[in-house]
Scaffold this motif. Structure first.
Motif, PDB file in Angstrom:
ATOM      1  N   LEU A  20       0.771  -1.149  -0.261  1.00  0.00           N
ATOM      2  CA  LEU A  20      -0.013   0.059   0.114  1.00  0.00           C
ATOM      3  C   LEU A  20       0.839   1.335   0.049  1.00  0.00           C
ATOM      4  O   LEU A  20       0.268   2.277  -0.164  1.00  0.00           O
ATOM      5  N   ASN A  43       3.340   3.744  -1.429  1.00  0.00           N
ATOM      6  CA  ASN A  43       3.736   4.418  -2.672  1.00  0.00           C
ATOM      7  C   ASN A  43       5.281   4.788  -2.699  1.00  0.00           C
ATOM      8  O   ASN A  43       5.975   4.853  -1.619  1.00  0.00           O
ATOM      9  N   GLN A 102       8.259   6.907  -3.054  1.00  0.00           N
ATOM     10  CA  GLN A 102       7.873   8.552  -2.646  1.00  0.00           C
ATOM     11  C   GLN A 102       9.527   9.052  -2.898  1.00  0.00           C
ATOM     12  O   GLN A 102      10.583   8.335  -2.519  1.00  0.00           O
ATOM     13  N   ASN A 107       4.901  11.202  -4.860  1.00  0.00           N
ATOM     14  CA  ASN A 107       4.617   9.906  -5.244  1.00  0.00           C
ATOM     15  C   ASN A 107       4.846   9.679  -6.555  1.00  0.00           C
ATOM     16  O   ASN A 107       4.083   9.721  -7.612  1.00  0.00           O
ATOM     17  N   SER A 167       2.521   7.112  -8.668  1.00  0.00           N
ATOM     18  CA  SER A 167       1.318   7.557  -8.995  1.00  0.00           C
ATOM     19  C   SER A 167       1.364   8.617 -10.166  1.00  0.00           C
ATOM     20  O   SER A 167       0.716   8.499 -11.209  1.00  0.00           O
ATOM     21  N   LEU A 168       2.246   9.623  -9.461  1.00  0.00           N
ATOM     22  CA  LEU A 168       2.276  10.700 -10.833  1.00  0.00           C
ATOM     23  C   LEU A 168       2.997  10.044 -12.059  1.00  0.00           C
ATOM     24  O   LEU A 168       2.513  10.465 -13.336  1.00  0.00           O
ATOM     25  N   ALA A 205       0.399   8.249 -13.992  1.00  0.00           N
ATOM     26  CA  ALA A 205      -0.548   8.999 -14.388  1.00  0.00           C
ATOM     27  C   ALA A 205      -0.160   9.831 -15.837  1.00  0.00           C
ATOM     28  O   ALA A 205      -0.899   9.683 -16.622  1.00  0.00           O
ATOM     29  N   LYS A 240       3.700   1.226  -7.511  1.00  0.00           N
ATOM     30  CA  LYS A 240       2.466   0.667  -7.700  1.00  0.00           C
ATOM     31  C   LYS A 240       1.898   1.009  -8.994  1.00  0.00           C
ATOM     32  O   LYS A 240       2.034   2.197  -9.553  1.00  0.00           O
ATOM     33  N   THR A 290      -5.452   4.372  -7.174  1.00  0.00           N
ATOM     34  CA  THR A 290      -5.688   4.034  -5.481  1.00  0.00           C
ATOM     35  C   THR A 290      -4.564   5.176  -4.619  1.00  0.00           C
ATOM     36  O   THR A 290      -4.764   5.046  -3.366  1.00  0.00           O
ATOM     37  N   ASP A 291      -4.294   6.150  -5.311  1.00  0.00           N
ATOM     38  CA  ASP A 291      -3.542   7.258  -4.516  1.00  0.00           C
ATOM     39  C   ASP A 291      -4.820   8.245  -4.370  1.00  0.00           C
ATOM     40  O   ASP A 291      -5.063   8.670  -5.432  1.00  0.00           O
ATOM     41  N   TYR A 304      -9.006   1.815  -3.740  1.00  0.00           N
ATOM     42  CA  TYR A 304      -8.341   1.340  -2.849  1.00  0.00           C
ATOM     43  C   TYR A 304      -8.872   0.180  -2.145  1.00  0.00           C
ATOM     44  O   TYR A 304      -8.129  -0.734  -1.964  1.00  0.00           O
TER      45      TYR A 304
END
Lengths: 282, 156
Positions: free
Chosen positions: A17, A19, A21, A30, A33-34, A37, A153, A158-159, A229
């Protein structure tokens, strides 16, 4: 983490769970995620722009057909709900729908694959970065999962940062459209004189309307985040039960295909609805 | 799960993607779709028109066919009548010709017969006279023989 690389269930869950970082405090980013994305968003605009550039008005190919189907679906949804004229709203809805769909879709990658891939990459190209909690003698997989890169991830939605980022973008647009269509005075008046049209009740109205306003981005982001999530958590839990995880994974993944599309659609639809409410005159 | 700078990064990415989509993705795709819709609408209208034209052409062809049939029937009728008339005429003419030929045949035969009879009568008269002369040489009795001669002549 134990030196032989065996993770306890708690460690396993919190590892999956967490991230990946970079940075400290609020200025932490993160990376996973970024990064995902942006990669997925770029893929979306590249694919659609590529098809758009080559689009023929004659008989379309299969890819163009598919892309046009998506575009038309979004266009229909927008036209049914949003009645004011706007050049922004349809592309916005398309971006939201496809981008969120792609980000959700990453959830179908089994939970261990992505961290393991990055962990293995980490111990290969940047072995010095290992936390050193696992001894050199432990297995490759244990060492890979110990590497900080294994926090990568696959599914950005999920962030909470991602979903909140999207929702705040929409929130800014809600305010922009409210001011644009009702004027600044009209917007302020809407905040202070509804639902009770009396000067003495202005504070009460203000509180009520502000809650209504702020609830929009919050609910928008939390709905998406919560669904994804929780789904991710279930995937992780299923991943811990040994061989029986295979049929369960399959069943949960099939169920999640629905969630993936549905959540992307809901986010898009609510965005359109909020913006159409913002641009309607009372 | 803390809120951190990812949020800001994502918002920037969001704005960039939306703007990009607005500039380079939506217009060409939407144009293509709308243009095709127009094309299809035009095509449908054209096909409807063509269908109407076809219907009209079919009707016209039908009418013309009917007229042609009628004309053909009239022509055949006329031809038949004409043929019948011709046959009738020809038959009559044939009959007349036949009558004429037969009549002329009869007349000729009659004339020949008359001529031959006249000839015979003349010769018989001569013969009779000669016979009579012979008889007279033996026994002349004109009174007695004249009735014989007359009888002979009358019998011829």
């Amino acid at each position: 983490m134990a030196a032989d690389g065996k993770m306890t269930p708690t460690e396993y869950i919190s590892h999956h769970l967490q991230n990946a970082q970079i940075g400290e405090g609020f200025w932490t980013v993160n990376v996973d995620s970024l990064g995902m994305a942006i990669v997925l968003g770029s893929f979306f605009v590249w694919l659609f722009a590529y098809v758009g550039r080559k689009a023929t008005t004659g008989v379309p190919g299969k890819l163009q057909c598919f892309i046009e189907m998506v575009v038309e679906f979004v266009d229909t949804s927008v036209k049914e709900t949003f009645h004011a004229k706007s050049k922004l709203i349809a592309p916005l809805a398309l971006t939201i729908f496809v981008w969120i769909f792609l980000m959700n879709l990453m959830k179908l990658i089994p939970v261990d694959f992505f961290p393991l891939f990055w962990g293995l990459l980490g111990i290969t190209v940047a072995s010095g970065m290992g936390k050193g909690e696992v001894s050199e003698g432990a297995g490759v997989i244990a060492r890979a999962m110990d590497h900080p890169w294994s926090y990568m991830k696959a599914a950005p939605t999920t962030d909470l940062n991602v979903t909140l980022g999207l929702a705040l973008g929409v929130f800014v647009l809600i305010i922009f459209y409210s001011v644009k269509h009702k004027g600044l005075g009209g917007f302020v008046k809407e905040l202070t004189f509804t639902p009770f049209n009396h000067w003495a009740l202005i504070p009460f109205n203000l509180v009520l309307e502000l809650v209504t306003l702020i609830a929009k981005p919050i609910s928008l982001s939390l709905r998406l985040f919560g669904n994804l999530y929780a789904g991710e958590l279930i995937f992780i839990l299923i991943a811990m039960i040994g061989l029986f995880q295979l049929p369960l994974h399959f069943a949960w993944a099939v169920f999640h295909i629905l969630v993936i599309i549905l959540q992307a659609f809901i986010f898009m639809m609510l965005t359109i609805v909020y913006l159409s409410m913002a641009s309607e005159k009372h | 799960m803390d809120i951190n700078a990812t949020l800001i990064g994502l918002m920037i990415a969001f704005v960039v993607f939306v703007l990009f989509c607005m500039k380079f993705v939506w217009p060409p795709l939407n144009n293509a779709i709308e243009e095709r819709q127009k094309k299809i609408a035009d095509g449908l209208a054209a096909s409807e028109l063509a269908e109407k034209d076809l219907e009209q052409a079919r009707k016209q062809a039908d009418d013309e066919l009917k007229a042609a049939k009628l004309e053909a029937a009239t022509l055949i009728d006329q031809a038949k009548k004409r043929a019948a008339k011709l046959v009738e005429e020809e038959t009559q003419r044939g009959h007349a010709e036949r009558e004429k030929i037969i009549a002329s045949g009869y007349a000729e035969v009659e004339a020949e017969r008359n001529r031959v009879r006249e000839e015979l009568r003349k010769q018989l008269g001569v013969l009779a006279i000669a016979g009579a002369s012979k008889i007279i040489e033996r026994e002349v009795d004109a009174q007695k023989q004249s009735d014989i001669v007359e009888k002979l002549v009358a019998e011829l």
